[in-house]
Scaffold this active site. Structure first.
Site, PDB file in Angstrom:
ATOM      1  N   HIS A   1      46.895  49.248  45.098  1.00 40.02           N
ATOM      2  CA  HIS A   1      45.880  50.512  44.444  1.00 40.02           C
ATOM      3  C   HIS A   1      46.188  51.607  45.474  1.00 40.02           C
ATOM      4  O   HIS A   1      45.269  52.672  45.284  1.00 40.02           O
ATOM      5  CB  HIS A   1      44.617  50.042  44.356  1.00 40.02           C
ATOM      6  CG  HIS A   1      44.223  48.977  43.402  1.00 40.02           C
ATOM      7  ND1 HIS A   1      43.274  48.024  43.382  1.00 40.02           N
ATOM      8  CD2 HIS A   1      45.226  48.256  42.433  1.00 40.02           C
ATOM      9  CE1 HIS A   1      43.423  47.154  42.289  1.00 40.02           C
ATOM     10  NE2 HIS A   1      44.382  47.428  41.669  1.00 40.02           N
TER      11      HIS A   1
ATOM     12  N   CYS B   1      51.136  65.240  45.419  1.00 38.79           N
ATOM     13  CA  CYS B   1      51.235  66.412  44.542  1.00 38.79           C
ATOM     14  C   CYS B   1      51.351  66.313  43.145  1.00 38.79           C
ATOM     15  O   CYS B   1      52.149  65.362  42.524  1.00 38.79           O
ATOM     16  CB  CYS B   1      52.517  67.066  44.859  1.00 38.79           C
ATOM     17  SG  CYS B   1      52.948  68.598  44.078  1.00 38.79           S
TER      18      CYS B   1
ATOM     19  N   THR C   1      37.986  39.011  47.038  1.00 35.30           N
ATOM     20  CA  THR C   1      38.272  39.724  45.671  1.00 35.30           C
ATOM     21  C   THR C   1      37.399  39.051  44.408  1.00 35.30           C
ATOM     22  O   THR C   1      37.439  37.910  44.239  1.00 35.30           O
ATOM     23  CB  THR C   1      39.683  39.950  45.129  1.00 35.30           C
ATOM     24  OG1 THR C   1      39.894  40.643  44.142  1.00 35.30           O
ATOM     25  CG2 THR C   1      40.682  38.690  45.201  1.00 35.30           C
TER      26      THR C   1
HETATM   27  P1  OAD Z   1      34.739  43.559  44.295  1.00 32.37           P
HETATM   28  O1  OAD Z   1      33.849  44.562  45.131  1.00 32.37           O
HETATM   29  O2  OAD Z   1      34.908  43.646  42.895  1.00 32.37           O
HETATM   30  O3  OAD Z   1      34.659  42.157  44.965  1.00 32.37           O
HETATM   31  C1  OAD Z   1      34.394  42.027  46.269  1.00 32.37           C
HETATM   32  C2  OAD Z   1      34.372  40.606  46.410  1.00 32.37           C
HETATM   33  O4  OAD Z   1      34.351  40.158  47.652  1.00 32.37           O
HETATM   34  C3  OAD Z   1      33.266  39.837  45.734  1.00 32.37           C
HETATM   35  O5  OAD Z   1      33.796  38.704  45.215  1.00 32.37           O
HETATM   36  C4  OAD Z   1      32.374  39.201  46.878  1.00 32.37           C
HETATM   37  O6  OAD Z   1      31.874  37.954  46.524  1.00 32.37           O
HETATM   38  C5  OAD Z   1      33.430  39.213  48.090  1.00 32.37           C
HETATM   39  N1  OAD Z   1      33.005  39.188  49.488  1.00 32.37           N
HETATM   40  C6  OAD Z   1      31.838  39.957  49.657  1.00 32.37           C
HETATM   41  N2  OAD Z   1      31.732  39.936  51.199  1.00 32.37           N
HETATM   42  C7  OAD Z   1      32.666  39.061  51.583  1.00 32.37           C
HETATM   43  C8  OAD Z   1      33.011  38.443  52.791  1.00 32.37           C
HETATM   44  N3  OAD Z   1      32.305  38.787  54.069  1.00 32.37           N
HETATM   45  N4  OAD Z   1      34.135  37.759  53.001  1.00 32.37           N
HETATM   46  C9  OAD Z   1      34.820  37.340  51.807  1.00 32.37           C
HETATM   47  N5  OAD Z   1      34.251  37.960  50.652  1.00 32.37           N
HETATM   48  C10 OAD Z   1      33.381  38.537  50.334  1.00 32.37           C
HETATM   49  O7  OAD Z   1      36.195  44.111  44.918  1.00 32.37           O
HETATM   50  P2  OAD Z   1      37.695  43.736  44.559  1.00 32.37           P
HETATM   51  O8  OAD Z   1      38.019  42.559  43.924  1.00 32.37           O
HETATM   52  O9  OAD Z   1      38.543  44.149  45.655  1.00 32.37           O
HETATM   53  O10 OAD Z   1      40.301  49.202  42.232  1.00 32.37           O
HETATM   54  O11 OAD Z   1      37.775  44.869  43.367  1.00 32.37           O
HETATM   55  C11 OAD Z   1      39.047  44.912  42.810  1.00 32.37           C
HETATM   56  C12 OAD Z   1      39.625  46.463  42.135  1.00 32.37           C
HETATM   57  O12 OAD Z   1      38.226  46.982  41.685  1.00 32.37           O
HETATM   58  C13 OAD Z   1      39.496  47.303  43.569  1.00 32.37           C
HETATM   59  O13 OAD Z   1      40.518  47.381  44.326  1.00 32.37           O
HETATM   60  C14 OAD Z   1      39.409  48.745  42.848  1.00 32.37           C
HETATM   61  C15 OAD Z   1      38.023  48.500  42.000  1.00 32.37           C
HETATM   62  O14 OAD Z   1      37.847  48.912  40.621  1.00 32.37           O
HETATM   63  C16 OAD Z   1      40.612  50.389  42.079  1.00 32.37           C
HETATM   64  O15 OAD Z   1      40.006  51.327  42.435  1.00 32.37           O
HETATM   65  C17 OAD Z   1      41.786  50.692  41.280  1.00 32.37           C
END
Ligand code: OAD
Length: 241
Positions: A113, A121, A183
């Site tokens: 991402h 730019c 994730t």
């Molecule tokens: P999310 O915020 O959707 O999910 C975070 C995950 O981390 C959740 O499933 C939590 O349960 C888990 N979590 C929280 N604390 C944790 C810990 N200490 N250890 C392990 N896991 C833990 O984040 P992403 O899945 O990264 O994209 O979100 C995906 C994408 O959505 C991001 O990259 C972003 C967003 O829109 C863009 O901006 C394109």
């Protein structure tokens, strides 16, 4: 511990999301404390939002640079950097833009991402590193041609960089072991990489305190924070268990 005891795991692919950085103090996107609870993504992280009000979007990213710039990598980031040096065939794919894997010492990171610490730019597509948070105007400009720059991140409604995605697909398709850490596994196409890897023969291990849409499919689920669960998984591998 020699590489031989780890060789049975290879190729190892790791996919990380915001949860791996939450123990560093970086807000995740979803969930009770998640950033998208307080900000409307369509007002901030879309091409049309930027077109409408680039100052507002740049102010949001300056704020994220400030918050994330004050965070340090945690033990899970550091352990992944160590794993990279111990495992010959190792690929780290992240959805995070925070740069904490690199700050922990990971050398080769596929940033699906983009990066909070890169700008692009709008006119010529040139990219450069920047940690700038404050300047007289929040707007950032190309140092060469003076055109408006944008954060070099993937916004909602945009596709991934083809080359970056291809490298991630190739790694997932070859994996023997895939760790999926922190994730929510709801944002495509990243969310599909683990199942694709599994279909091609990989063992999937999920580290997440919460259940995700992926949980039902994984071979092993380690329900807990990344720092603790990754350390105990790694200790088990080194011990050959
Ligand atoms: P999310 O915020 O959707 O999910 C975070 C995950 O981390 C959740 O499933 C939590 O349960 C888990 N979590 C929280 N604390 C944790 C810990 N200490 N250890 C392990 N896991 C833990 O984040 P992403 O899945 O990264 O994209 O979100 C995906 C994408 O959505 C991001 O990259 C972003 C967003 O829109 C863009 O901006 C394109």
């Amino acid at each position: 511990m020699g590489q031989n005891s780890l060789a049975g795991l290879e190729p190892v692919v790791v996919l990380t999301g915001a949860g791996i950085s939450s123990e560093s103090g970086v807000p995740t996107f979803r969930g009770a404390e998640g950033m998208w609870e307080n900000h409307r993504p369509e007002e901030l992280a879309t091409p049309s939002a930027f077109h409408k009000d680039p100052e507002k979007v740049w102010r949001f990213y300056a704020w994220r640079r400030q918050v994330i710039g004050a965070c340090a990598p945690n033990a899970a980031h550091r352990l992944l950097a160590e794993m990279e040096s111990e495992i010959d065939d190792f690929t780290l794919i992240t959805q995070n833009i925070d740069g904490l894997h690199q700050a922990a010492g990971s050398q080769r990171v596929i940033e699906l991402h983009g990066s909070l610490w890169r700008e692009r730019c709008l006119r010529e597509g040139k990219r450069w590193e920047s940690r700038e948070q404050e300047s007289p105007s929040p707007l950032r400009l190309c140092p060469d041609c003076g055109s408006l720059a944008r954060p070099d991140v993937v916004w909602f409604g945009e596709g991934l960089d083809h080359q970056v995605y291809r490298r991630a697909l190739e790694a997932a398709g070859r994996a023997r072991t895939m760790l999926v850490i922190g994730t929510s596994a709801v944002v495509e196409p990243a969310a599909s990489l683990p199942l694709l890897a599994q279909r091609a023969g990989a063992k999937l291990i999920e580290i997440n305190p919460e259940v995700t849409p992926l949980s039902a499919w994984v071979n092993e689920r380690l329900a807990g924070p990344a720092t603790r669960e990754l350390a105990s998984w790694w200790t088990g591998q080194l011990a050959g268990t």
